[in-house]
Design a protein around this motif. Structure first.
Motif, mmCIF file in Angstrom:
data_model
loop_
_atom_site.group_PDB
_atom_site.id
_atom_site.type_symbol
_atom_site.label_atom_id
_atom_site.label_comp_id
_atom_site.label_asym_id
_atom_site.label_seq_id
_atom_site.Cartn_x
_atom_site.Cartn_y
_atom_site.Cartn_z
ATOM 1 N N PHE A 62 -34.202 37.501 -38.921
ATOM 2 C CA PHE A 62 -35.404 37.185 -39.700
ATOM 3 C C PHE A 62 -36.575 37.872 -39.010
ATOM 4 C CE2 PHE A 62 -38.749 34.492 -41.523
ATOM 5 C CZ PHE A 62 -38.280 34.281 -42.818
ATOM 6 N N PRO A 63 -36.981 39.065 -39.491
ATOM 7 C CA PRO A 63 -38.053 39.801 -38.818
ATOM 8 C C PRO A 63 -39.424 39.189 -39.089
ATOM 9 C CG PRO A 63 -37.399 40.955 -40.806
ATOM 10 C CD PRO A 63 -36.457 39.786 -40.657
ATOM 11 N N ASN A 64 -40.390 39.556 -38.228
ATOM 12 C CA ASN A 64 -41.756 39.093 -38.456
ATOM 13 C C ASN A 64 -42.375 39.790 -39.662
ATOM 14 O OD1 ASN A 64 -43.014 40.961 -35.560
ATOM 15 N ND2 ASN A 64 -42.369 41.697 -37.550
ATOM 16 N N THR A 65 -43.567 39.344 -40.062
ATOM 17 C CA THR A 65 -44.203 39.914 -41.255
ATOM 18 C C THR A 65 -44.866 41.254 -40.981
ATOM 19 O OG1 THR A 65 -46.228 38.665 -40.813
ATOM 20 C CG2 THR A 65 -44.616 37.657 -42.288
ATOM 21 N N THR A 66 -45.214 41.530 -39.736
ATOM 22 C CA THR A 66 -45.829 42.808 -39.394
ATOM 23 C C THR A 66 -45.564 43.143 -37.938
ATOM 24 O OG1 THR A 66 -47.660 42.279 -40.892
ATOM 25 C CG2 THR A 66 -47.926 44.194 -39.498
ATOM 26 N N GLY A 67 -45.124 44.382 -37.696
ATOM 27 C CA GLY A 67 -44.967 44.895 -36.344
ATOM 28 C C GLY A 67 -45.961 46.017 -36.100
ATOM 29 N N ALA A 68 -45.727 46.775 -35.036
ATOM 30 C CA ALA A 68 -46.638 47.864 -34.694
ATOM 31 C C ALA A 68 -45.881 48.943 -33.935
ATOM 32 C CB ALA A 68 -47.806 47.342 -33.856
ATOM 33 N N VAL A 69 -46.383 50.175 -34.038
ATOM 34 C CA VAL A 69 -45.717 51.328 -33.436
ATOM 35 C C VAL A 69 -46.553 51.884 -32.290
ATOM 36 C CG1 VAL A 69 -44.924 53.691 -33.836
ATOM 37 C CG2 VAL A 69 -44.537 51.939 -35.576
ATOM 38 N N LYS A 70 -45.882 52.183 -31.184
ATOM 39 C CA LYS A 70 -46.500 52.863 -30.038
ATOM 40 C C LYS A 70 -45.483 53.840 -29.466
ATOM 41 C CE LYS A 70 -48.683 52.019 -25.524
ATOM 42 N NZ LYS A 70 -47.741 52.816 -24.704
ATOM 43 N N ASP A 71 -45.866 55.137 -29.414
ATOM 44 C CA ASP A 71 -44.989 56.169 -28.839
ATOM 45 C C ASP A 71 -43.604 56.178 -29.474
ATOM 46 O OD1 ASP A 71 -47.090 56.778 -27.114
ATOM 47 O OD2 ASP A 71 -46.342 55.441 -25.550
ATOM 48 N N ASN A 72 -43.575 56.177 -30.809
ATOM 49 C CA ASN A 72 -42.331 56.242 -31.594
ATOM 50 C C ASN A 72 -41.492 54.974 -31.537
ATOM 51 O OD1 ASN A 72 -42.723 58.959 -32.484
ATOM 52 N ND2 ASN A 72 -42.014 59.671 -30.490
ATOM 53 N N ILE A 73 -41.982 53.943 -30.863
ATOM 54 C CA ILE A 73 -41.236 52.688 -30.767
ATOM 55 C C ILE A 73 -41.896 51.651 -31.675
ATOM 56 C CG2 ILE A 73 -40.390 50.856 -29.275
ATOM 57 C CD1 ILE A 73 -39.174 53.597 -28.701
ATOM 58 N N LEU A 74 -41.121 51.104 -32.594
ATOM 59 C CA LEU A 74 -41.571 50.002 -33.447
ATOM 60 C C LEU A 74 -41.275 48.694 -32.726
ATOM 61 C CD1 LEU A 74 -42.402 48.532 -36.097
ATOM 62 C CD2 LEU A 74 -40.020 48.805 -36.846
#
Length: 375
Positions: free
Chosen positions: A307-319
């Motif tokens: 069950f993933p979260n509603t929003t993630g974020a990307v830094k240096d090609n890593i989500l």
């Protein structure tokens, strides 16, 4: 709609399934308050602060919805620092936190678990939720322990600010807010400056829970709560044209609850959550903004539910995203299409696998920007 009981029988039945047996209308609590005159006088925004915390560039801001707390997580070694908590009245729902370079953290909160009489219902078990009631956009400073209200609901169930959820800090410093305005038919996207001035950008008949602005286009995650489904809507701010860019997959295929930037400017990341988590339909996908092709990169299954979260974020090609069943913060390499790192979050979220309800979650993750200030 003044509270959740007015959504209609079909939606009420759905919500009982979506939120679990804990969903309750609390119809018979003998309420005598006229909410058209305002909120209970003792309902105010409050929180706890770790004033000694120092925000670190490149670290993760993680909102844990179960406890309404915001943590800072070092993506290199997994070290966790408590920053602050937010609540309103007996309890609200803390959705998202994003830091700006000055060291302030902007947050969205909405809803309440209180009964109509303003008391926690007998035998309360989360989430006895009421939406389209109250919401706010807040500016938090951890160092001085301050909470500044940028915008909030003034009269219960009235106005544009009702259930602010996903948001984005625009280049001009204003906030683009996605407000689902109750899990009914219709929501609003508006721009809010830091003085509280609000401009409606788009009203929609959908249920916008998250949106992303890019080059004149607002990409909207439309969560169809009544069918546990969803679609991606493309709204052109120059022409005013709205179109369904990615159609719904079908009944019980998982609500499209999030959309965010990718490492590739031609792509967006989509987040899909299915509750109850029985059929393995949750996952994360990549959307090509030109072709409309959707690639599923992370998929749940019946044997291995997620069950993933509603929003993630990307830094240096890593989500970076939160996975709520195993209670992990996961770094996924978008170039190699494989998991880069897992951070165990069980010490914070509970030392066991599984979820009590759909709000028992690592709700959202953002990245603390570079050259962060400490006000």
């Amino acid at each position: 709609m003044k509270d959740i009981e007015n959504f209609g029988k079909d939606l009420s039945d759905f919500l009982r399934g979506f939120l679990g047996e804990s969903y309750n209308n609390y119809e018979s609590d003998g309420d005598s308050i006229d909410y058209s005159k305002g909120f209970p006088k003792d309902y105010e925004i409050w929180g706890d602060f770790n004033n000694a915390a120092v925000l670190q560039s490149g670290h993760l801001l993680v909102v844990h919805l179960t406890t309404n707390r915001c943590y800072m997580v070092n993506p290199e070694n997994g070290e966790v620092t408590f920053l602050f908590s937010l609540n309103w009245g007996p309890k609200t729902f803390f959705w998202r936190a994003i830091a700006n370079p000055n060291g302030n953290i902007y947050c969205t909160v909405s809803g309440t678990i209180s009964s109509m009489s303003g008391k926690i219902p007998p035998g309360y078990h989360a989430p006895g939720a009421k939406f389209r009631y109250w919401g706010a956009i807040l500016e938090v400073n951890v160092r001085d322990g301050s909470i500044k209200v940028i915008g909030e609901t003034k009269v219960p169930g009235k106005g544009e600010i009702l259930d602010p959820h996903g948001f984005q800090i625009l280049k001009n410093g204003n906030l683009l807010i996605c407000d689902y305005q109750g899990f009914g038919s219709g929501g609003c996207i508006y721009e809010l400056d830091l003085h509280g001035n609000l401009e409606v950008i788009h009203r929609t008949g959908s249920t916008p829970v998250n949106a992303f602005f890019d080059d004149g286009i607002i990409w909207i995650a439309n969560a169809k709560m009544d069918t546990n489904d969803g679609e991606i809507i493309k709204f052109d701010t120059n022409t005013g044209k709205e179109e369904v860019f990615v159609p719904a997959r079908g009944f019980d295929e998982g609500c499209v609850v999030g959309i965010s930037a990718s490492n590739n400017s031609n792509e967006l990341i989509l987040y899909r959550c299915a509750w109850p988590n029985l059929n393995g339909k949750s996952g994360i996908s990549i959307l090509n903004k030109e072709s409309g092709i959707v690639e599923d990169i992370i998929e749940s299954s019946v044997e291995d539910p997620m069950f993933p979260n509603t929003t993630g974020a990307v830094k240096d090609n890593i989500l970076w995203y939160g996975e709520c069943v195993k209670k992990e913060i996961i770094g996924f390499d978008l170039k190699k299409r494989k998991i880069h790192k897992k951070i165990d979050f069980k010490n914070i979220a509970g030392g066991w696998n599984g979820m009590i309800d759909s709000y028992d979650s690592i709700e959202s993750i953002s990245i603390i920007p570079s050259k962060i200030g400490q006000i």
